[in-house]
Motif scaffolding. Structure first.
Motif, mmCIF file in Angstrom:
data_model
loop_
_atom_site.group_PDB
_atom_site.id
_atom_site.type_symbol
_atom_site.label_atom_id
_atom_site.label_comp_id
_atom_site.label_asym_id
_atom_site.label_seq_id
_atom_site.Cartn_x
_atom_site.Cartn_y
_atom_site.Cartn_z
ATOM 1 N N SER A 102 40.482 27.509 32.275
ATOM 2 C CA SER A 102 40.421 28.547 33.306
ATOM 3 C C SER A 102 39.048 28.520 33.976
ATOM 4 O O SER A 102 38.013 28.599 33.306
ATOM 5 N N ALA A 103 39.032 28.413 35.314
ATOM 6 C CA ALA A 103 37.760 28.321 36.026
ATOM 7 C C ALA A 103 36.958 29.621 35.915
ATOM 8 O O ALA A 103 35.756 29.596 35.634
ATOM 9 N N THR A 104 37.610 30.758 36.125
ATOM 10 C CA THR A 104 36.913 32.036 36.019
ATOM 11 C C THR A 104 36.328 32.205 34.627
ATOM 12 O O THR A 104 35.155 32.586 34.465
ATOM 13 N N ALA A 105 37.135 31.925 33.598
ATOM 14 C CA ALA A 105 36.660 32.077 32.222
ATOM 15 C C ALA A 105 35.582 31.058 31.892
ATOM 16 O O ALA A 105 34.667 31.339 31.108
ATOM 17 N N ILE A 131 37.264 41.693 26.254
ATOM 18 C CA ILE A 131 38.352 41.197 27.099
ATOM 19 C C ILE A 131 37.851 41.075 28.535
ATOM 20 O O ILE A 131 37.174 41.973 29.042
ATOM 21 N N ILE A 132 38.179 39.962 29.196
ATOM 22 C CA ILE A 132 38.016 39.850 30.647
ATOM 23 C C ILE A 132 39.411 39.698 31.245
ATOM 24 O O ILE A 132 40.311 39.141 30.617
ATOM 25 N N TYR A 133 39.578 40.185 32.471
ATOM 26 C CA TYR A 133 40.942 40.316 33.011
ATOM 27 C C TYR A 133 40.899 40.171 34.528
ATOM 28 O O TYR A 133 40.027 40.735 35.200
ATOM 29 N N TYR A 134 41.851 39.403 35.082
ATOM 30 C CA TYR A 134 41.948 39.199 36.531
ATOM 31 C C TYR A 134 43.429 39.230 36.892
ATOM 32 O O TYR A 134 44.151 38.268 36.654
ATOM 33 N N PRO A 156 31.154 32.675 41.363
ATOM 34 C CA PRO A 156 30.608 34.032 41.412
ATOM 35 C C PRO A 156 31.463 35.047 40.669
ATOM 36 O O PRO A 156 30.938 36.036 40.142
ATOM 37 N N VAL A 157 32.761 34.821 40.572
ATOM 38 C CA VAL A 157 33.633 35.756 39.854
ATOM 39 C C VAL A 157 33.319 35.726 38.358
ATOM 40 O O VAL A 157 33.080 36.756 37.729
ATOM 41 N N GLY A 158 33.317 34.511 37.786
ATOM 42 C CA GLY A 158 32.979 34.395 36.369
ATOM 43 C C GLY A 158 31.567 34.862 36.075
ATOM 44 O O GLY A 158 31.310 35.508 35.046
ATOM 45 N N ALA A 159 30.648 34.552 36.985
ATOM 46 C CA ALA A 159 29.260 34.963 36.782
ATOM 47 C C ALA A 159 29.137 36.487 36.787
ATOM 48 O O ALA A 159 28.430 37.066 35.950
#
Length: 479
Positions: free
Chosen positions: A177-180, A258-261, A356-359
């Motif tokens: 996962s790119a965001t993760a 937990i991270i969530y999108y 930038p989202v993951g960061a």
């Protein structure tokens, strides 16, 4: 002696081959376990047998399997380290040893396609610098990923065909996962300890897709019968089935947070979203049995959900519901993605700017979970206070400890009078003594409402510290 040695190896191999201990895929070689925690281990063995756990760092535990052979226990972990460890789980018939285990920070990454989207991208949708990230991923020796395969199920599924992946092979990293990935990369570098991510995401899933039947039955708009669920089209939006098919695969693992999108598939249902997201989080936490662990989530990105109407706001209303959910979910945080899409991506629901989202998710974790309070992690947000002075609207923003970091050519504001017709603001300036935003339009003699990027696709440029965007908002409630 040689014969004895060979015989000993054969007997040892036989013991492993006959071992009755079976472990779920998420408990395996190369995994990362949560540091300084009571780490849960579970599986199956011979009914009513004693199961022993020993570790290379000296911790141990034992548990009796139940009449069905199932067992669950915990073992104390040590402080995070890049030194590979091992865990042996045995019964009287043999043992299973897990190798190359790292101890660090472990996070659960859930949601729909923008969390699922790998570094290699989707067809027609790239991730900026995704391939280069994967090629250079070997620098991050402590990052490990476990991806739960996508599965819809009407029955509860507790295991899957997957395994922990390291960063040694860039072709495997391309599927992370790119965001993760960008979240994990920042954490690993900032904390200097290994980071494990369990990804549990299904493209197109609704928040109801991640909720159990006993909760869904309480919603009048949800038919929980098999026939009722099968009538939901497209099928990836079906309630219950992602929860059954994926969440229980790894929910017992020990996590830090937990991270969530997610949210795109709930556009058009903003009136129920905030409450249902909060209910989902409450249920996840209850099932994980780790208390109110951090829940950090993403605002949905700009996208023209109704491309025939450039002024449509159904996506903006969902974002507003996501912001409202902050007050309903303890120990939570939300990042804005308003400037994490490019102008030509108006019809691309998978923006390429995942870094930038993951960061930004990592900034929330570093500040709120790991104690780096000086790190700016939240962009400006409207606090509900504003006033009219002549033809100007004076807007008060919170979360501006680092100030408003743009004071010229501010784009994204609109003003309306009592006729409810919005016009782009032709003058926006910052009252630097109070950090209020002053907005006006020559076409509006007396402002009755102000909106900032409150459309399906509208990218603004008002930012606060750490280049974090102002969260889109409206002063009115004219739906």
């Amino acid at each position: 002696m040689k014969v004895r040695f060979t015989l000993a190896l054969l007997l040892l191999g036989s013991a492993f081959a006959n071992a009755t201990v079976k472990l779920p895929a998420v408990i395996g070689d190369n995994m990362v376990i949560q540091q300084n925690a009571d780490v849960r281990l579970w599986g199956s063995a011979k009914a009513n047998s004693e199961v022993k756990i020993t570790t290379s760092w000296g911790a141990s535990a034992s548990v009796k399997a139940d009449k069905d052979g199932k067992f669950l226990t915990t073992v104390k972990s040590q402080a995070g380290s890049y030194n590979p460890q091992s865990i042996t789980i045995s019964d009287k018939d043999g043992a299973v040893t897990l190798n190359n285990v790292l101890v660090g920070e472990v996070w659960f990454a859930g949601g729909q396609s923008n969390m699922e989207m790998p570094l290699r991208g989707f067809g027609g949708c790239i991730v900026k610098d995704g391939t280069d990230e994967a090629i250079m991923a070997g620098r991050f020796k402590g990052i490990r990923f476990f991806t739960v395969p996508k599965l819809h199920s009407f029955e509860d599924v507790t295991d899957c065909n997957s395994s922990w992946k390291t960063t040694e092979r860039f072709d495997e990293v391309l599927n992370f996962s790119a965001t993760a990935w960008f979240f994990a990369r920042n954490l690993e570098q900032a904390l200097n300890i290994p980071v494990g991510i369990v990804v549990c995401a299904y493209g197109g899933s609704r928040v109801e897709s991640w909720m159990p039947e006993n909760i869904l039955k309480g919603y009048s708009d949800i038919n929980c019968s098999k026939e009722g669920i099968e009538n939901y089209l497209p099928d990836w939006e079906r309630p219950l089935v992602a929860y059954n098919g994926m969440f229980h695969v790894a929910h017992q693992f020990t996590y830090k947070g937990i991270i969530y999108y997610q949210g795109c598939s709930n556009v058009g249902h903003h009136d129920t979203y905030a409450d249902r997201l909060a209910t989902m989080v409450k249920n996840w936490r209850a099932e994980m049995k780790l208390g109110d662990i951090p829940f950090y989530y993403c605002e949905i990105a700009p996208y023209a959900y109704d491309n025939d109407n450039p002024d449509a706001i159904n996506g903006a209303l969902l974002r507003e519901a996501q912001f409202k959910a902050l007050k309903l979910i303890p120990n939570s945080g939300m990042i804005s993605t308003n400037n994490a899409a490019l102008p030509f991506e108006v019809l691309n629901i998978h923006p390429q700017l995942k870094q930038p989202v993951g960061a930004r998710l990592s900034y929330l974790a570093l500040n709120k979970t790991y104690g780096y309070k000086y790190l700016c992690c939240e962009g400006p947000e409207f606090n509900g206070k504003w006033e009219v002075k002549n033809n100007e609207a004076w807007i008060t923003l919170d979360k501006i400890t680092d100030g408003i970091c743009r004071n010229y050519d501010i784009q994204g504001f609109e003003v309306a009078g009592d006729d409810k017709v919005f016009y782009p603001a032709d003058k926006v300036w910052i009252h630097w003594q109070t950090n209020e935003v002053v907005v006006s339009s020559e076409k509006v003699a007396k402002p009755a409402a102000v909106r900032y990027c409150f459309k399906n696709f509208q990218i603004g440029n008002l930012i606060g510290g750490n280049h974090l965007p102002c969260i889109p908002f409206r002063t009115d409630n004219w739906d």
